[in-house]
Design an enzyme around this catalytic site. Structure first.
Site, PDB file in Angstrom:
ATOM      1  N   ASP A  12      17.269  11.928 -17.748  1.00  0.00           N
ATOM      2  CA  ASP A  12      16.874  13.339 -17.764  1.00  0.00           C
ATOM      3  C   ASP A  12      17.915  14.241 -18.423  1.00  0.00           C
ATOM      4  O   ASP A  12      19.031  13.808 -18.711  1.00  0.00           O
ATOM      5  CB  ASP A  12      16.572  13.816 -16.330  1.00  0.00           C
ATOM      6  CG  ASP A  12      17.656  13.408 -15.322  1.00  0.00           C
ATOM      7  OD1 ASP A  12      18.720  12.945 -15.748  1.00  0.00           O
ATOM      8  OD2 ASP A  12      17.414  13.551 -14.115  1.00  0.00           O
TER       9      ASP A  12
ATOM     10  N   ASP B  41      15.660  15.413  -1.458  1.00  0.00           N
ATOM     11  CA  ASP B  41      14.211  15.558  -1.280  1.00  0.00           C
ATOM     12  C   ASP B  41      13.458  14.327  -1.810  1.00  0.00           C
ATOM     13  O   ASP B  41      12.242  14.329  -1.902  1.00  0.00           O
ATOM     14  CB  ASP B  41      13.710  16.838  -1.984  1.00  0.00           C
ATOM     15  CG  ASP B  41      14.049  16.866  -3.476  1.00  0.00           C
ATOM     16  OD1 ASP B  41      14.626  15.875  -3.984  1.00  0.00           O
ATOM     17  OD2 ASP B  41      13.733  17.882  -4.131  1.00  0.00           O
TER      18      ASP B  41
ATOM     19  N   HIS C  79      13.879  12.979  -4.877  1.00  0.00           N
ATOM     20  CA  HIS C  79      13.624  12.939  -6.326  1.00  0.00           C
ATOM     21  C   HIS C  79      14.427  11.832  -7.012  1.00  0.00           C
ATOM     22  O   HIS C  79      15.530  11.499  -6.606  1.00  0.00           O
ATOM     23  CB  HIS C  79      13.822  14.304  -6.997  1.00  0.00           C
ATOM     24  CG  HIS C  79      15.218  14.785  -7.165  1.00  0.00           C
ATOM     25  ND1 HIS C  79      15.730  15.855  -6.486  1.00  0.00           N
ATOM     26  CD2 HIS C  79      16.215  14.369  -7.973  1.00  0.00           C
ATOM     27  CE1 HIS C  79      16.972  16.084  -6.863  1.00  0.00           C
ATOM     28  NE2 HIS C  79      17.302  15.178  -7.767  1.00  0.00           N
TER      29      HIS C  79
ATOM     30  N   GLU D  94      10.400  15.742  -9.043  1.00  0.00           N
ATOM     31  CA  GLU D  94      10.457  16.448  -7.764  1.00  0.00           C
ATOM     32  C   GLU D  94       9.206  16.165  -6.933  1.00  0.00           C
ATOM     33  O   GLU D  94       8.173  15.775  -7.481  1.00  0.00           O
ATOM     34  CB  GLU D  94      10.544  17.960  -8.033  1.00  0.00           C
ATOM     35  CG  GLU D  94      11.802  18.406  -8.769  1.00  0.00           C
ATOM     36  CD  GLU D  94      13.020  18.528  -7.854  1.00  0.00           C
ATOM     37  OE1 GLU D  94      13.062  17.873  -6.798  1.00  0.00           O
ATOM     38  OE2 GLU D  94      13.936  19.286  -8.220  1.00  0.00           O
TER      39      GLU D  94
HETATM   40  C1  GLP Z   1      20.386  15.082 -10.028  1.00  0.00           C
HETATM   41  C2  GLP Z   1      19.929  13.994 -10.995  1.00  0.00           C
HETATM   42  C3  GLP Z   1      19.455  12.759 -10.259  1.00  0.00           C
HETATM   43  C4  GLP Z   1      20.443  12.372  -9.191  1.00  0.00           C
HETATM   44  C5  GLP Z   1      20.569  13.486  -8.176  1.00  0.00           C
HETATM   45  C6  GLP Z   1      21.506  13.174  -7.025  1.00  0.00           C
HETATM   46  O1  GLP Z   1      19.357  15.891  -9.595  1.00  0.00           O
HETATM   47  N1  GLP Z   1      18.912  14.427 -11.888  1.00  0.00           N
HETATM   48  O2  GLP Z   1      19.261  11.707 -11.195  1.00  0.00           O
HETATM   49  O3  GLP Z   1      20.047  11.185  -8.546  1.00  0.00           O
HETATM   50  O4  GLP Z   1      21.064  14.626  -8.878  1.00  0.00           O
HETATM   51  O5  GLP Z   1      22.812  13.543  -7.326  1.00  0.00           O
HETATM   52  P1  GLP Z   1      24.090  13.053  -6.564  1.00  0.00           P
HETATM   53  O6  GLP Z   1      24.299  11.633  -6.968  1.00  0.00           O
HETATM   54  O7  GLP Z   1      25.191  13.941  -7.067  1.00  0.00           O
HETATM   55  O8  GLP Z   1      23.816  13.206  -5.105  1.00  0.00           O
END
Ligand code: GLP
Length: 237
Positions: free
Chosen positions: A67, A136, A138, A143
């Site tokens: 992404d 959440d 995702h 989402e």
């Molecule tokens: C972002 C990314 C996700 C990731 C998520 C969790 O939203 N787009 O791919 O899994 O954050 O982030 P973290 O690993 O910092 O908890």
């Protein structure tokens, strides 16, 4: 789904790096599906360490990222392209031409989504996809919603996601409100998927996506339908 509980963040990162290293050694021109966020940073550090020790060769590896924020280009230090360059690509011998991140500055996100899915298909799909997870549920930036989206598409980020990602920005109002993300087709076609998560705050969502109903309200729950998923969870951050 296979579940591995790691003793700590470092162990989680090592186990994930072992699986990726095995993939690269077995197929030097493999296609890696890569993720951003704080969780995979340790895994990338571990891969860099192995490259520096002469144990890994990225020269033929191809990659596709999940992404990107809409409106940020690769020179912006909050973009996911910048994140990947700084946390992995600049430290190993991967050819940057073989690395792909959706274009957050594309004039037409629908066309960009179609281009990206065609690219994934033309690479023969990913051999291994690494995923983190949002609180959440995702994955990428898929989402919670009424439906699962198959195609790479533009999304409005949830308030919860904006709150969670605000720590990387100067202030909350600097966090982009939109992103472009691989949809479930590109994620689910991976031959193998590794989902990593750490910390007590992720425990509830990990239990929910692994054992709860498969629903677009918990996007990661779709992984229950994939035949080769390994979840590596460390209760400690
Ligand atoms: C972002 C990314 C996700 C990731 C998520 C969790 O939203 N787009 O791919 O899994 O954050 O982030 P973290 O690993 O910092 O908890």
């Amino acid at each position: 789904m296979k579940y591995i509980e790691a003793g700590n963040y470092e162990e989680m990162s090592r186990i994930a790096a072992d699986m990726i290293a095995e993939q690269i050694s077995g197929k030097p021109d493999c296609v890696l599906g890569l993720a951003t966020g704080s969780t995979p940073v340790g895994t990338y550090k571990e891969l860099i360490r192995r490259y520096e020790a002469g144990k890994l060769d990225f020269s033929k590896v191809r990659s596709v990222n999940l992404d990107e924020y809409i409106g940020l280009d690769g020179t912006n230090d909050q973009s996911y392209r910048y994140f990947m360059d700084h946390n992995l690509f600049d430290h190993v011998n991967i050819d940057k031409k073989n690395t792909n991140v959706p274009n957050g500055k594309a004039a037409d996100p629908v066309k960009e989504g179609a281009r990206y899915d065609e690219l994934v298909a033309s690479l023969g799909g990913t051999d291994i996809q690494i995923l983190g997870i949002g609180h959440d549920g995702h994955i990428g930036f898929n989402e919670p919603d009424d439906v699962f989206y198959a195609a790479t598409h533009e999304v409005e980020l949830d308030d919860m996601t904006i709150d969670a990602n605000a720590r990387f920005f100067e202030s909350r109002d600097k966090v982009p409100t939109k992103a472009i993300t691989m949809g479930m087709w590109a994620i689910m076609q991976a031959k193998k998927i590794i989902l990593i998560a750490s910390g007590p705050d992720k425990k509830e969502i990990v239990d929910k996506f692994m054992h709860g109903p498969v629903t677009p309200r918990v996007p990661a729950s779709i992984l229950q339908c994939h035949r080769d998923v390994t979840v590596i969870y460390s209760p400690n951050k």
